[in-house]
Motif scaffolding. Structure first.
Motif, PDB file in Angstrom:
ATOM      1  N   TRP A 104      -8.762   0.163   2.930  1.00  0.00           N
ATOM      2  CA  TRP A 104      -6.790   0.072   2.372  1.00  0.00           C
ATOM      3  C   TRP A 104      -6.834   0.477   0.556  1.00  0.00           C
ATOM      4  O   TRP A 104      -8.363  -0.664   0.101  1.00  0.00           O
ATOM      5  CB  TRP A 104      -6.751  -1.575   1.983  1.00  0.00           C
ATOM      6  N   GLY A 105      -6.078   1.206   0.614  1.00  0.00           N
ATOM      7  CA  GLY A 105      -6.691   1.531  -1.681  1.00  0.00           C
ATOM      8  C   GLY A 105      -4.771   2.945  -1.667  1.00  0.00           C
ATOM      9  O   GLY A 105      -4.563   2.896  -0.929  1.00  0.00           O
ATOM     10  N   GLU A 134      -0.381  -0.449   6.015  1.00  0.00           N
ATOM     11  CA  GLU A 134       0.547  -0.300   5.380  1.00  0.00           C
ATOM     12  C   GLU A 134       1.637   0.735   5.293  1.00  0.00           C
ATOM     13  O   GLU A 134       2.635   1.056   4.601  1.00  0.00           O
ATOM     14  CB  GLU A 134       0.022   0.334   3.976  1.00  0.00           C
ATOM     15  N   SER A 182       0.376   3.353  -2.992  1.00  0.00           N
ATOM     16  CA  SER A 182       0.325   5.417  -2.526  1.00  0.00           C
ATOM     17  C   SER A 182       0.974   6.351  -3.111  1.00  0.00           C
ATOM     18  O   SER A 182       0.895   7.209  -3.841  1.00  0.00           O
ATOM     19  CB  SER A 182      -0.175   5.167  -1.371  1.00  0.00           C
ATOM     20  N   GLY A 238       0.909  -1.570   0.237  1.00  0.00           N
ATOM     21  CA  GLY A 238      -0.086  -0.031  -0.131  1.00  0.00           C
ATOM     22  C   GLY A 238       0.801   1.531   0.066  1.00  0.00           C
ATOM     23  O   GLY A 238       0.254   2.133  -0.492  1.00  0.00           O
ATOM     24  N   ASP A 268       1.080  -4.781   5.577  1.00  0.00           N
ATOM     25  CA  ASP A 268      -0.038  -4.808   4.773  1.00  0.00           C
ATOM     26  C   ASP A 268      -0.123  -6.263   3.770  1.00  0.00           C
ATOM     27  O   ASP A 268       1.411  -6.374   3.492  1.00  0.00           O
ATOM     28  CB  ASP A 268      -0.542  -3.806   3.824  1.00  0.00           C
ATOM     29  N   ALA A 305      -6.783  -5.561   1.829  1.00  0.00           N
ATOM     30  CA  ALA A 305      -7.207  -4.558   0.817  1.00  0.00           C
ATOM     31  C   ALA A 305      -8.390  -5.076   0.294  1.00  0.00           C
ATOM     32  O   ALA A 305      -9.290  -4.170   0.217  1.00  0.00           O
ATOM     33  CB  ALA A 305      -6.835  -5.191  -0.290  1.00  0.00           C
ATOM     34  N   TYR A 323      -6.461  -1.401  -9.214  1.00  0.00           N
ATOM     35  CA  TYR A 323      -7.149  -1.673  -7.517  1.00  0.00           C
ATOM     36  C   TYR A 323      -8.236  -0.310  -8.312  1.00  0.00           C
ATOM     37  O   TYR A 323      -8.080   0.588  -8.369  1.00  0.00           O
ATOM     38  CB  TYR A 323      -6.061  -1.584  -6.143  1.00  0.00           C
TER      39      TYR A 323
END
Length: 344
Positions: free
Chosen positions: A56-57, A42, A11, A7, A47, A52, A90
């Motif tokens: 989470w994303g 994350e 990100s 993650g 993670d 997910a 995602y």
């Protein structure tokens, strides 16, 4: 099936490929910081694909100056309108709490840290350090800034680890906890109370692990990641097999054998710090009783001699993380602040 991307990396790519580009187009003169710190597995680097399923994303925290924060609504609208539905396989809208939302949060430095830590991290006294969630400190310092015009890294550096006086105090408090219970696993065993002996030994294992984090000057995360983070410490190679044997022991004598070995290893680690005179590393009997102890309170006594702040020497309870497990306190800044009275 999409190959899992951690993650924090996801990100960072999300910021560089989507957010940063759009901010340059729509707000070319904007000064800001962007990164991912705070809540989330994350952020800690722990993670997995299982993470997910919720909260989470691809997400970022955008820090703005107080002046630019007045335009938060406009900036957020511009960013969200240009978000693709998917990024690297995602969704950019995902479950956050009880609703689905994009992963862009906007704060000023002041509003973020007052919300997450309940204080201004650049204006902390000794009591503030003692009531801060250790897990949250780790999530601030483990996170990453992708762009940092507003110097969030200065705050991360300030919070990197406890000040020396606080560190000494916390070490002493954890040794004190060992001194209070180290003889009790054997006492239960003598009475044929193996369950009681196991419970106390397990508590001592946690104390040992907590001391390992403290000795290596590493913040310990909350229970879910406590063991995972422990396995990354330098001492794990020697200590982990001993702790496993303590936890799997069927009788108190076997339990005591490995507790004694762990105590000896811990005492040697302490002496290697060279923060007190060398202390005994071999276990001895508890008065005339047939239980082996390391005399944790003696370590506490010696370490406390280093503490210069007289106010925090009044009690040996340690930080809130050392005497409190309640999520319903540790996760609420207004409640945790009330514990300052314990140190007065």
């Amino acid at each position: 099936m999409t190959k899992f991307t951690p993650g924090l990396l996801l990100s960072e790519m999300f910021f560089k490929e989507i957010i940063e580009k759009n901010l340059k187009i729509d707000f070319p003169h904007l000064k800001y910081s962007a990164g991912l710190i705070g809540a989330g597995s994350e952020v800690l680097g722990f993670d997995t694909p299982l993470s997910a399923d919720h909260d989470w994303g691809p997400r970022i925290i955008l820090f703005l100056s107080p002046k630019d924060y007045k335009n938060k609504k406009i900036i957020l609208e511009k960013l969200t309108k240009k978000l693709p539905k998917m990024f690297k396989g995602y969704p950019t809208t995902f479950g956050r709490g009880n609703k689905k939302s994009h992963g862009i949060d906007i704060y000023t430095l002041k509003s973020y840290f007052e919300e997450y830590l309940g204080l201004n991290p650049l204006k902390m006294n000794h009591l503030d350090w003692l009531i801060l969630s250790e897990h949250r400190l780790r999530t601030i310092t483990s996170g990453k800034m992708f762009l940092d015009d507003l110097n969030v890294k200065k705050i991360q550096q300030k919070l990197l680890y406890y000040p020396k006086d606080i560190w000494f105090y916390l070490l002493a408090a954890e040794w004190q906890k060992i001194g209070q219970e180290e003889h009790l696993a054997g006492r239960c065993g003598i009475l044929k109370d193996e369950i009681g002996s196991q419970i106390i030994a397990t508590r001592l294992v946690r104390n040992i692990m907590s001391l390992c984090f403290l000795m290596e000057k590493t913040y310990a995360p909350y229970s879910k990641w406590f063991g995972t983070a422990f396995m990354k410490l330098t001492c794990t190679k020697k200590m982990n097999p001993l702790l496993k044997n303590i936890l799997s022991a069927k009788t108190w004598k076997v339990r005591e054998k490995y507790l004694s070995l762990a105590f000896t290893e811990l005492a040697e680690m302490h002496n290697n710090l060279k923060i007190t005179k060398p202390l005994a590393t071999k276990v001895s009997t508890f008065f005339t009783r047939p239980y082996l102890i390391i005399s944790g309170s003696k370590f506490a006594d010696e370490i406390l001699k280093n503490v210069k702040n007289k106010a925090i020497k009044k009690t040996r309870i340690g930080s809130v993380n050392q005497f409190l497990d309640s999520v319903d306190v540790l996760d609420y800044n207004d409640r945790i602040k009330k514990l300052k009275v314990l140190y007065q």
